[in-house]
Design an enzyme around this catalytic site. Structure first.
Site, PDB file in Angstrom:
ATOM      1  N   ASP A 139      55.469  13.647  12.399  1.00 38.56           N
ATOM      2  CA  ASP A 139      56.857  14.085  12.253  1.00 38.56           C
ATOM      3  C   ASP A 139      57.748  13.451  13.313  1.00 38.56           C
ATOM      4  O   ASP A 139      57.278  12.901  14.311  1.00 38.56           O
ATOM      5  CB  ASP A 139      56.957  15.616  12.335  1.00 38.56           C
ATOM      6  N   GLU A 171      54.618  18.675  15.204  1.00 37.35           N
ATOM      7  CA  GLU A 171      54.521  18.694  16.665  1.00 37.35           C
ATOM      8  C   GLU A 171      55.883  18.908  17.304  1.00 37.35           C
ATOM      9  O   GLU A 171      55.998  19.551  18.358  1.00 37.35           O
ATOM     10  CB  GLU A 171      53.896  17.376  17.161  1.00 37.35           C
TER      11      GLU A 171
END
Length: 385
Positions: A83, A145
Site C-alpha cells: 500500500d 501498513e
C-alpha cells in the site's frame, strides 16, 4: 547487474506503481490492494514459487501474499507492504501513478515506500536455482501498513510460520536498522455539564478539567524522559505529543465536553499497555474529586517498539555486507509483528525515508544495482549456504 536486466526491473516497478493501492483510515481515500497482490503473485508463480493469497479478516479487498520456494526450518523472508499513503496530485510534478525518470531518479507513488523494493527483490531472484536451496526463501507482501497494519496483525494473530530471518525493505538508504520506537495514539475525553457562563455553579466545565489533565500528562512526559533513555536514538527519550484538542461550542456556555488526542512514542523495552495503564491511573486520580467523567480510548491498536539483538545473524550479516553498524530510527514498521512470528528482523531497503509520504516521491537509480546485489548476497548467505 547486466544492462539487459534493468528494463525488466523498471517494467515491474512501472506496473506496480500504476496500480493504485492507497491505504487510509479515511474511507474516501482507502483502496483495495488486490491488483498489486495479483501482479506479484503472477510473477512469483512464474518464477517457481508456491503462493498463498490470504484475505485480511474484516478488511474487504485487502490481501497478504506469502510466496515460498524451498523447504527447511529456517530460511529468509523478504517482506514489504503493497500500500501507499494518500496523495495530493496538484503538488506532484508528474503523474503519481506513472513511473517517470528524471535526472537519475525514478518518480512515482510508492517508488521508495515501498513498491520499488519488490521490483529489486524479483530481480535478485531472477537466476535463482531452486535445486540449490538449502533453506526456504519467502517473499511476503502485506496490506495496510500505512494505516492500521491489518495485514501484519492478521499474520501475527494466525501465527503464520514464515522463516527464521527477515528483511523488511523499507527505505533506509541500504543501511541496516535493528530498532525503532513504538507508537500509540490515544483519545482522552472529559465530560462535564453545560450551563450558562454567568453562573459557574450551573455546570461543570470540561475545559477546566482538561487543563488539569494536560498538566498531569506533561508531568508524566517529563518523568518518562527521566526514567527511559537510549542513546542509539537521535531523540534518546520516549516522546508524548499533545496533537489535537477540541471542546465547547460558545464562549457564553460552560463547556460540557473536551477531547484531547496525543501521540506516544516509546523506546524498546516499554510496553504500550503498561503505559496506557499508567496514564489512566494518573488521570483518574487527579480528576477524582472534580465530578467530571474521564475516559480514554486508543485511536488504533498501536505499534510496539522494536529491537533485534545486535548478535542476531541477520544483523551481523547486514552489517558485514554494507559496512554500516545497525542503527535506530523513530518511524514504525511491521517489524514487531514479524518478531511475534519468531523471526529475527532487520529494516533495510533502497531509497530514503525522507522521500516517503512526500509529493514527487522518488527512488535514486544509483541504489538499484547495490540493492539487488545486497538482496542476492543475503539469499546466498541464508538460503544457499
Amino acid at each position: 547487474m547486466p544492462n539487459t536486466a534493468l528494463p525488466k526491473l523498471l517494467h515491474m516497478m512501472e506496473r506496480l506503481i500504476a496500480e493504485p493501492s492507497v491505504s487510509s483510515v479515511s474511507a474516501e481515500w482507502d483502496q483495495p490492494n488486490v491488483r498489486v497482490i495479483d501482479l506479484l503473485e503472477d510473477w512469483l508463480r512464474n518464477a517457481g514459487f508456491h503462493t498463498e493469497k490470504l484475505a485480511v479478516p474484516k478488511h474487504p479487498g485487502k490481501f497478504n501474499l506469502v510466496a515460498s520456494i524451498g523447504s527447511g526450518p529456517d530460511g529468509l523472508v523478504l517482506a514489504g507492504h503493497t500500500d501507499t499513503v494518500p496523495f495530493d496530485q496538484s503538488r506532484w510534478s508528474s503523474d503519481p501513478f506513472t513511473l517517470t525518470e528524471r535526472e537519475g531518479r525514478l518518480y512515482g507513488l510508492g517508488s521508495a515506500d515501498m513498491k520499488g523494493f519488490f521490483a529489486l527483490a524479483l530481480e535478485a531472484i531472477r537466476d535463482l536455482d531452486p535445486k540449490k536451496l538449502k533453506q526456504p526463501l519467502v517473499i511476503l507482501a502485506t496490506a495496510d501498513e500505512e494505516s492500521s497494519m491489518s495485514g501484519a496483525r492478521a499474520l501475527a494473530a494466525a501465527q503464520t510460520r514464515l522463516g527464521r530471518h527477515a528483511l523488511i525493505g523499507e527505505p533506509t538508504g541500504l543501511r541496516p536498522i535493528r530498532m525503532h520506537k513504538g507508537i500509540a495514539m490515544e483519545c482522552i475525553r472529559i465530560t462535564g455539564q453545560s450551563g450558562h457562563s454567568s453562573n459557574p455553579s450551573l455546570g461543570n466545565n470540561a475545559l477546566d478539567g482538561m487543563s488539569i489533565a494536560l498538566a498531569e500528562i506533561i508531568q508524566w512526559r517529563n518523568e518518562l524522559m527521566q526514567r527511559y533513555q537510549n542513546p542509539l536514538f537521535e531523540i534518546a527519550t520516549p516522546t508524548v505529543n499533545l496533537g489535537h484538542i477540541h471542546g465547547g461550542d460558545n464562549p457564553n456556555r460552560i463547556c460540557a465536553q473536551c477531547e484531547l488526542h496525543i501521540d506516544i512514542r516509546p523506546l524498546p523495552g516499554m510496553d504500550l499497555e503498561t503505559l496506557r495503564g499508567e496514564l489512566d491511573a494518573r488521570l483518574q486520580q487527579r480528576l477524582q474529586h472534580t465530578g467530571l467523567d474521564i475516559a480514554r480510548h486508543s485511536l488504533f491498536g498501536g505499534v510496539p517498539a522494536f529491537e533485534t539483538p545486535a548478535s542476531a545473524a541477520i544483523v551481523q550479516a547486514a552489517e558485514s555486507l554494507t559496512g554500516h553498524s545497525a542503527e535506530a530510527v523513530a518511524f514504525g514498521t511491521e517489524g514487531p509483528f514479524l518478531q511475534q512470528l519468531g523471526m529475527d528482523t532487520i529494516i533495510m531497503g533502497p531509497g530514503s525515508i525522507d522521500q516517503a509520504h512526500q509529493p514527487d516521491e522518488y527512488l535514486d537509480m544509483a541504489q538499484i544495482n547495490p540493492g539487488v546485489e545486497l538482496i542476492r548476497q543475503l539469499i546466498h548467505r541464508f538460503c544457499l549456504n
